[in-house]
Write a protein that holds these residues in place. Structure first.
Motif, mmCIF file in Angstrom:
data_model
loop_
_atom_site.group_PDB
_atom_site.id
_atom_site.type_symbol
_atom_site.label_atom_id
_atom_site.label_comp_id
_atom_site.label_asym_id
_atom_site.label_seq_id
_atom_site.Cartn_x
_atom_site.Cartn_y
_atom_site.Cartn_z
ATOM 1 N N GLU A 1 8.995 6.140 -10.964
ATOM 2 C CA GLU A 1 10.209 6.127 -10.596
ATOM 3 C C GLU A 1 10.383 5.690 -9.002
ATOM 4 O O GLU A 1 11.274 5.280 -8.699
ATOM 5 N N ALA A 2 9.244 6.185 -8.442
ATOM 6 C CA ALA A 2 9.215 5.514 -6.894
ATOM 7 C C ALA A 2 9.224 4.087 -6.590
ATOM 8 O O ALA A 2 9.417 3.520 -5.585
ATOM 9 N N ASN A 3 9.051 3.386 -7.617
ATOM 10 C CA ASN A 3 9.255 1.976 -7.737
ATOM 11 C C ASN A 3 10.503 1.446 -7.897
ATOM 12 O O ASN A 3 10.632 0.235 -7.861
ATOM 13 N N ASP A 4 11.437 2.331 -8.357
ATOM 14 C CA ASP A 4 12.602 1.974 -8.583
ATOM 15 C C ASP A 4 13.600 1.499 -7.370
ATOM 16 O O ASP A 4 13.662 2.455 -6.562
ATOM 17 N N LEU B 1 4.928 17.732 -1.421
ATOM 18 C CA LEU B 1 5.879 16.281 -1.322
ATOM 19 C C LEU B 1 6.633 16.201 -2.778
ATOM 20 O O LEU B 1 7.887 15.999 -2.683
ATOM 21 N N ARG B 2 5.954 16.653 -3.779
ATOM 22 C CA ARG B 2 6.531 16.344 -5.166
ATOM 23 C C ARG B 2 7.666 17.754 -5.342
ATOM 24 O O ARG B 2 8.626 17.324 -5.913
ATOM 25 N N ALA C 1 3.170 5.917 -2.991
ATOM 26 C CA ALA C 1 4.351 6.401 -3.652
ATOM 27 C C ALA C 1 4.348 6.782 -4.937
ATOM 28 O O ALA C 1 4.756 7.773 -5.783
ATOM 29 N N VAL C 2 4.025 5.763 -5.788
ATOM 30 C CA VAL C 2 4.226 5.609 -7.113
ATOM 31 C C VAL C 2 2.945 6.606 -7.496
ATOM 32 O O VAL C 2 3.054 7.468 -8.501
ATOM 33 N N GLY D 1 0.797 -1.270 0.062
ATOM 34 C CA GLY D 1 0.019 -0.064 0.237
ATOM 35 C C GLY D 1 0.889 1.210 0.028
ATOM 36 O O GLY D 1 0.569 2.268 -0.658
ATOM 37 N N LEU D 2 1.796 1.412 0.690
ATOM 38 C CA LEU D 2 2.790 2.493 0.927
ATOM 39 C C LEU D 2 3.334 2.863 -0.643
ATOM 40 O O LEU D 2 3.572 3.659 -0.923
ATOM 41 N N LEU D 3 4.046 1.707 -1.156
ATOM 42 C CA LEU D 3 4.537 1.547 -2.479
ATOM 43 C C LEU D 3 3.622 2.035 -3.554
ATOM 44 O O LEU D 3 3.833 3.144 -4.337
#
Length: 146
Positions: free
Chosen positions: A44-47, A131-132, A37-38, A32-34
Motif C-alpha cells: 500500500e506504500a506504493n499507492d 514506524l509501522r 517504504a514498500v 530506493g525510498l519507495l
C-alpha cells in the motif's frame, strides 16, 4: 564562480550532461525510498493516494512550523480555495511543488538536498516496528485513502 556557473560556462553539452547526472541520482534515490517504504509498510506504500496523504501531512507540518503553530485558519482558507478550482494535472503539480519547495528553502537559507539527505538518514535509522505502529495509528484515526 559557483559550480553551476562553471558548468554552464563550459557549454551546453556539459550543462546537459550535469543535468542528466542530477536526474539519475534523484531518480535512483526516489526509487530506493519507495522500495524501502514498500518493504517497511507493505504494497500500500506504493499507492499514489497514500503517498499524497503522507505528503499533505508533511506539507501541513512544515506550514505549521513556519507559522509557529498558528496559521490554521489560513490553511483552511487555502483548502477551500484549492478545492474551489479545477483539478490540476499531476505532473505539473509535482513540478510546482518541487519548485515552490526549492524557493521556500532558499528563502530560509536552507538546502533542499542537504535536508532531504539528513531526513533519509534519520528515517532509515528508525525502528521499523515503531514506524509501522505510527502508520497503524494514522489508519485507525481515518488518515488513509479509502
Amino acid at each position: 564562480m559557483t559550480s553551476e556557473t562553471n558548468i554552464q560556462a563550459q557549454g551546453p553539452e556539459v550543462a546537459a550532461w550535469a543535468l542528466r547526472q542530477t536526474r539519475n541520482v534523484r531518480n535512483g534515490r526516489q526509487k530506493g525510498l519507495l522500495e524501502w517504504a514498500v518493504n517497511t509498510f507493505g504494497e500500500e506504500a506504493n499507492d499514489p493516494r497514500m503517498r499524497a496523504v503522507r505528503f499533505l501531512e508533511e506539507a501541513l507540518e512544515l506550514f505549521q512550523a513556519i507559522y509557529g503553530g498558528a496559521g490554521q485558519s489560513l490553511a483552511e482558507e487555502l483548502l477551500k480555495y484549492v478545492y474551489g478550482r479545477p483539478v490540476g494535472e499531476i505532473a505539473q503539480e509535482i513540478g510546482g511543488v518541487t519548485v515552490t519547495l526549492a524557493m521556500l528553502a532558499a528563502s530560509l537559507d536552507a538546502s533542499v538536498d542537504e535536508l532531504e539527505l539528513r531526513e533519509i538518514e534519520r528515517v532509515l535509522h528508525k525502528d521499523r516496528a515503531n514506524l509501522r505502529a505510527k502508520e497503524a495509528d494514522k489508519k485507525a484515526a481515518g488518515l488513509n485513502p479509502n
